[in-house]
Write a protein that holds these residues in place. Structure first.
Motif, PDB file in Angstrom:
ATOM      1  N   ALA A 106      -4.328  -0.915   9.689  1.00 48.90           N
ATOM      2  CA  ALA A 106      -4.788  -0.563  11.032  1.00 48.90           C
ATOM      3  C   ALA A 106      -4.167   0.771  11.438  1.00 48.90           C
ATOM      4  CB  ALA A 106      -4.413  -1.649  12.030  1.00 48.90           C
ATOM      5  N   GLY A 107      -4.923   1.804  11.370  1.00 49.83           N
ATOM      6  CA  GLY A 107      -4.407   3.116  11.760  1.00 49.83           C
ATOM      7  C   GLY A 107      -3.627   3.793  10.653  1.00 49.83           C
ATOM      8  N   ASP A 108      -2.807   4.745  11.071  1.00 47.16           N
ATOM      9  CA  ASP A 108      -2.080   5.576  10.122  1.00 47.16           C
ATOM     10  C   ASP A 108      -0.639   5.131   9.902  1.00 47.16           C
ATOM     11  OD1 ASP A 108      -4.318   7.220   9.827  1.00 47.16           O
ATOM     12  OD2 ASP A 108      -3.720   8.476  11.529  1.00 47.16           O
ATOM     13  N   ALA A 109      -0.260   4.007  10.473  1.00 45.29           N
ATOM     14  CA  ALA A 109       1.126   3.564  10.366  1.00 45.29           C
ATOM     15  C   ALA A 109       1.191   2.059  10.088  1.00 45.29           C
ATOM     16  CB  ALA A 109       1.869   3.886  11.659  1.00 45.29           C
ATOM     17  N   TYR A 110       2.303   1.639   9.544  1.00 46.53           N
ATOM     18  CA  TYR A 110       2.631   0.239   9.313  1.00 46.53           C
ATOM     19  C   TYR A 110       2.497  -0.512  10.639  1.00 46.53           C
ATOM     20  CZ  TYR A 110       5.863  -3.592   7.995  1.00 46.53           C
ATOM     21  OH  TYR A 110       6.452  -4.791   7.726  1.00 46.53           O
ATOM     22  N   SER A 111       1.846  -1.677  10.609  1.00 46.96           N
ATOM     23  CA  SER A 111       1.608  -2.408  11.850  1.00 46.96           C
ATOM     24  C   SER A 111       1.622  -3.914  11.612  1.00 46.96           C
ATOM     25  CB  SER A 111       0.250  -2.011  12.440  1.00 46.96           C
ATOM     26  OG  SER A 111      -0.796  -2.557  11.653  1.00 46.96           O
ATOM     27  N   LEU A 112       1.392  -4.641  12.674  1.00 44.93           N
ATOM     28  CA  LEU A 112       1.328  -6.097  12.603  1.00 44.93           C
ATOM     29  C   LEU A 112       0.258  -6.565  11.614  1.00 44.93           C
ATOM     30  CD1 LEU A 112       2.393  -8.784  13.641  1.00 44.93           C
ATOM     31  CD2 LEU A 112       0.797  -8.605  15.537  1.00 44.93           C
ATOM     32  N   ALA A 113      -0.813  -5.823  11.482  1.00 45.24           N
ATOM     33  CA  ALA A 113      -1.864  -6.184  10.513  1.00 45.24           C
ATOM     34  C   ALA A 113      -1.293  -6.235   9.101  1.00 45.24           C
ATOM     35  CB  ALA A 113      -3.014  -5.183  10.587  1.00 45.24           C
ATOM     36  N   LYS A 129       4.227  -2.639  -2.307  1.00 43.83           N
ATOM     37  CA  LYS A 129       5.475  -1.890  -2.487  1.00 43.83           C
ATOM     38  C   LYS A 129       5.834  -1.115  -1.228  1.00 43.83           C
ATOM     39  CE  LYS A 129       5.015  -1.579  -7.469  1.00 43.83           C
ATOM     40  NZ  LYS A 129       4.769  -0.712  -8.620  1.00 43.83           N
ATOM     41  N   ARG A 130       4.837  -0.529  -0.566  1.00 45.02           N
ATOM     42  CA  ARG A 130       5.108   0.197   0.689  1.00 45.02           C
ATOM     43  C   ARG A 130       5.637  -0.743   1.762  1.00 45.02           C
ATOM     44  NH1 ARG A 130       0.394   2.731  -0.807  1.00 45.02           N
ATOM     45  NH2 ARG A 130      -0.938   1.619   0.683  1.00 45.02           N
ATOM     46  N   VAL A 131       5.033  -1.914   1.871  1.00 44.72           N
ATOM     47  CA  VAL A 131       5.490  -2.878   2.867  1.00 44.72           C
ATOM     48  C   VAL A 131       6.919  -3.317   2.542  1.00 44.72           C
ATOM     49  CG1 VAL A 131       5.133  -5.177   3.862  1.00 44.72           C
ATOM     50  CG2 VAL A 131       3.166  -3.679   3.457  1.00 44.72           C
ATOM     51  N   ALA A 132       7.195  -3.634   1.289  1.00 43.75           N
ATOM     52  CA  ALA A 132       8.533  -4.090   0.892  1.00 43.75           C
ATOM     53  C   ALA A 132       9.587  -3.010   1.111  1.00 43.75           C
ATOM     54  CB  ALA A 132       8.522  -4.543  -0.563  1.00 43.75           C
ATOM     55  N   ALA A 133       9.169  -1.757   1.134  1.00 38.66           N
ATOM     56  CA  ALA A 133      10.106  -0.645   1.333  1.00 38.66           C
ATOM     57  C   ALA A 133      10.387  -0.360   2.813  1.00 38.66           C
ATOM     58  CB  ALA A 133       9.552   0.615   0.663  1.00 38.66           C
ATOM     59  N   GLN A 134       9.738  -1.081   3.709  1.00 46.02           N
ATOM     60  CA  GLN A 134       9.943  -0.851   5.139  1.00 46.02           C
ATOM     61  C   GLN A 134      11.361  -1.259   5.552  1.00 46.02           C
ATOM     62  OE1 GLN A 134       7.615   0.740   7.261  1.00 46.02           O
ATOM     63  NE2 GLN A 134       6.947   1.107   5.165  1.00 46.02           N
ATOM     64  N   PRO A 135      11.938  -0.530   6.507  1.00 45.96           N
ATOM     65  CA  PRO A 135      13.276  -0.894   6.991  1.00 45.96           C
ATOM     66  C   PRO A 135      13.316  -2.348   7.477  1.00 45.96           C
ATOM     67  CG  PRO A 135      12.573   1.196   7.933  1.00 45.96           C
ATOM     68  CD  PRO A 135      11.384   0.616   7.219  1.00 45.96           C
TER      69      PRO A 135
END
Length: 77
Positions: free
Chosen positions: A26-33, A62-68
């Protein structure tokens, strides 16, 4: 009816299509989706699904797992 496995693969294919063009759902950034979809998707191989067939999904996982502050389920609290 396509059955549960067929429906799951169709969902993974739809995710692959979206993620081949966008880094996030959803959009250009990591989100609840992304958080919501990650919950089951990261365990899909444990359910017998071949995630290697979906390289954009694998890259997204991998991107999600790399989130702070991401805490894998196999880590202790």
């Amino acid at each position: 009816a396509i059955g549960e496995a067929g429906a799951a693969n169709a969902a993974l294919a739809a995710m692959e299509s979206r993620l081949a063009k966008n880094a996030w759902f959803a959009g250009d950034a990591y989100s609840l989706a992304d958080i919501a979809l990650y919950a089951y998707t990261h365990a899909a191989e444990e359910g017998g699904f071949e995630l290697a067939r979906y390289p954009a999904v694998v890259a997204w996982l991998k991107r999600v797992a790399a989130q702070p502050n991401h805490i894998p389920l196999n880590e202790s609290w």
